[in-house]
Write a protein that holds these residues in place. Structure first.
Motif, PDB file in Angstrom:
ATOM      1  N   ASN A   1       0.695  -0.964  -0.007  1.00 42.19           N
ATOM      2  CA  ASN A   1       0.063  -0.013   0.479  1.00 42.19           C
ATOM      3  C   ASN A   1       1.067   1.361  -0.156  1.00 42.19           C
ATOM      4  OD1 ASN A   1      -2.190   2.018   0.321  1.00 42.19           O
ATOM      5  ND2 ASN A   1      -2.046   1.494   2.755  1.00 42.19           N
TER       6      ASN A   1
ATOM      7  N   LEU B   1      -6.188  -3.346  -3.439  1.00 43.13           N
ATOM      8  CA  LEU B   1      -5.563  -2.139  -3.227  1.00 43.13           C
ATOM      9  C   LEU B   1      -6.108  -1.461  -3.725  1.00 43.13           C
ATOM     10  CD1 LEU B   1      -2.132  -2.818  -3.070  1.00 43.13           C
ATOM     11  CD2 LEU B   1      -3.439  -2.213  -1.444  1.00 43.13           C
TER      12      LEU B   1
ATOM     13  N   LEU C   1      -7.111   2.825   0.856  1.00 46.22           N
ATOM     14  CA  LEU C   1      -5.267   2.404   0.018  1.00 46.22           C
ATOM     15  C   LEU C   1      -5.176   2.665  -1.318  1.00 46.22           C
ATOM     16  CD1 LEU C   1      -6.734  -1.320   1.427  1.00 46.22           C
ATOM     17  CD2 LEU C   1      -5.597   0.693   2.439  1.00 46.22           C
TER      18      LEU C   1
END
Length: 438
Positions: free
Chosen positions: A122, A148, A154
Motif C-alpha cells: 500500500n 488496493l 488504499l
C-alpha cells in the motif's frame, strides 16, 4: 571443512537489490513450491534460484518482500512451526528462528501473507515482481492489486516492473564464497568423471556409468546432479540431450558423458568423450583432436574484454578447417565459414553462463552488442562434432559424437579452469583408463 556462504552475504545482496529498485518501491520474490511426482509423492525439493540467492532459505512456499519505504526493509514469510506436520514431513525453521538466523528485518508466519502484503505494498509507487514465473502466485499478486485499487483508503502501485533483470545481473558475477563452492562442485564432478572412465568397459551399460557418477556425487556431499546426466554410447552421443542411458556400451565405440553435481545450489557441468575399450581408433582420434583444438582456441578468448562470440568464431574456424582436412566438408575455408557449414555437425552454441542454474542467468548482449567477459563470470566452453550414422560423411566417421566441456572462471589475468583435473588429451585418457578403479 565444508564451504558455505555466510548469512551476512545474503543480507548484503538484499541491501544491494534494495539500492537498485529505488525509492517508493517494493519487490516480491516467492520461493518455489513442492512439485508432485506421482499421486502422493513429490520430487526432491529444489529452491527457486533467485529466492535462494537473496535469502539462503531452503523451505518451500516462503515469500521475500523488500521495501524501500518501510522501517523493515526485508520481510520473510514462511511456514510456522507445527509439531504434527514436522513429525510427518520434517523439521521447519519457523519464522521466529528465521529472523535471527537469516538476518531478516522482519519475519511472519505464511498465514499472515495476505494481510501483511496489503500493508507492505500500500502506498508504494513501483512494484517489482517476476510475473509469469509462478502462475499460481501471480493470482495472489493480481488479487492484492485488485484490493488496493478498489479501496478508496488504499493506494496501489502505478507501475509494475520485472525484478528478474536486476537479480540476474547480480547473479552473473560470482563472489569469492560462490567461487569456492563452485570450485568444490567442479572438483567433485571431475572425480566422478574419472571414476566413470575407469569403470567403463565393453558390455557395461550407460546407466551403470550414470550410477558411478551419482554415487560419487552423493558420497561427497552433493546429493543431486545439477541436471539430467547424459551417457551416450556410440551413435547415442549424436543426440544432444540424450538421457535414456539404457543401452549397453559396445567395444570400439566412444561414450560421451555430460554430467555435473549440484552443491549448495551451485552447478558444475562437465563433458568428456572417451573410448569404451580405452583406446581411440584413428578416425575417432582425428575427430577428437579437432574438437580439443577448437576448445583450446576458444580458451584464448576467455579473458577480460573477450567475448563468447569471438571465442565461438575461433572454435568454428578450427572445426571447419578440421572437417575440410578429413574430407567431411569440401570448399574454401572462408566460404564455408561464411555459410557456417560446420553447423551441420556442430549444432549448439559454444557455451553458457554457469552458477545457481546450469544454464545460468545473465544477458549475453548489452546495447545490442556482444557482452565482454569480466572477472567473476563463470561459463562453460563446449565445442563438439556430431556425425550421425546417416550423415553425409565418409563411413569411418559415421556414428561418432564428441563434445569436450570445461567450466571457466574469468579472472583479472585470464581464466581459471575449474574442471582441469579431468583428463582430456588422448594420451591422458588412455593412460587413465588403463588403470582400473579399485
Amino acid at each position: 571443512m565444508p564451504v558455505c556462504i555466510d548469512k551476512a552475504e545474503f543480507k548484503a545482496r538484499r541491501e544491494h537489490l534494495l539500492s537498485l529498485i529505488g525509492p517508493n518501491s517494493v519487490a516480491i520474490i516467492p520461493a518455489a513450491s513442492e512439485v508432485t511426482r506421482s499421486r502422493d509423492t513429490d520430487y526432491a525439493f529444489r529452491q527457486d534460484s533467485d529466492f535462494y540467492y537473496l535469502t539462503g532459505f531452503n523451505e518451500p512456499d516462503a515469500v521475500l518482500v523488500l521495501s524501500t519505504h518501510s522501517e523493515t526493509p526485508s520481510t520473510l514469510f514462511c511456514l510456522n512451526k507445527d509439531k504434527l506436520a514436522e513429525i510427518w514431513h520434517g523439521r521447519r525453521i519457523g519464522f521466529e528462528k528465521a529472523k535471527k538466523d537469516y538476518l531478516f528485518d522482519q519475519t511472519c508466519a505464511l498465514s499472515e501473507l495476505t494481510e501483511q502484503l496489503l500493508n507492505l505494498v500500500n502506498g508504494q509507487q513501483i512494484l517489482f515482481y517476476a510475473q509469469g514465473t509462478y502462475p499460481s502466485f501471480d493470482d495472489k499478486v493480481w488479487s492484492l492489486l485488485g484490493t488496493l485499487r478498489s479501496n478508496r483508503t488504499l493506494k496501489a502501485p502505478t507501475t509494475i516492473k520485472d525484478i528478474s533483470a536486476l537479480i540476474h545481473e547480480m547473479r552473473l558475477f560470482k563472489s569469492p564464497a560462490e567461487v569456492n563452492i563452485m570450485r568444490k562442485a567442479c572438483e567433485i564432478s571431475a572425480q566422478g568423471h574419472i571414476r566413470a572412465m575407469q569403470f567403463a568397459t565393453p558390455g557395461a551399460t550407460e546407466y551403470q556409468l550414470e550410477a558411478e557418477l551419482h554415487h560419487h556425487y552423493a558420497m561427497h556431499g552433493a546429493r543431486h546432479p545439477a541436471y539430467g546426466t547424459i551417457v551416450g554410447g556410440g551413435d547415442n552421443a549424436n543426440i544432444l540431450h540424450y538421457t535414456d542411458n539404457c543401452d549397453a556400451l559396445n567395444d570400439g565405440d566412444l561414450v560421451l558423458i555430460d554430467s555435473g553435481c549440484e552443491l549448495q545450489g551451485y552447478a558444475a557441468d562437465i563433458t568428456r568423450t572417451f573410448p569404451v575399450n580405452g583406446q581411440f581408433s584413428e578416425p575417432q582420434a582425428q575427430l577428437y583432436n579437432i574438437v580439443l583444438a577448437a576448445q583450446e582456441a576458444a580458451f584464448t578468448e576467455v579473458k577480460p574484454g573477450g567475448s563468447l562470440a569471438k571465442a565461438n568464431k575461433l572454435a568454428m574456424t578450427v572445426l571447419t578447417q578440421g572437417l575440410i582436412d578429413l574430407g567431411i566438408l569440401q570448399g574454401e575455408l572462408h566460404e564455408l565459414l561464411a555459410s557456417q557449414a560446420c553447423k551441420a555437425f556442430y549444432m549448439h552454441g559454444l557455451g553458457h553462463w554457469l552458477g545457481l542454474d546450469v544454464h545460468d542467468v545473465g544477458d549475453y548482449k548489452q546495447d545490442e552488442k556482444e557482452r565482454s567477459f569480466e572477472p567473476g563470470m563463470v561459463l562453460t566452453i563446449e565445442p563438439g562434432l556430431y556425425i550421425s550414422l546417416d550423415a553425409k560423411a565418409p563411413e569411418q566417421y559415421q556414428g561418432i559424437g564428441i563434445r569436450i566441456e570445461d567450466n571457466l572462471l574469468v579472472t583479472e589475468q585470464g581464466y581459471e579452469n575449474l574442471t582441469q583435473s579431468v583428463p582430456k588429451s588422448i594420451s591422458e585418457i588412455e593412460t587413465l583408463m588403463s588403470l582400473k578403479a579399485n
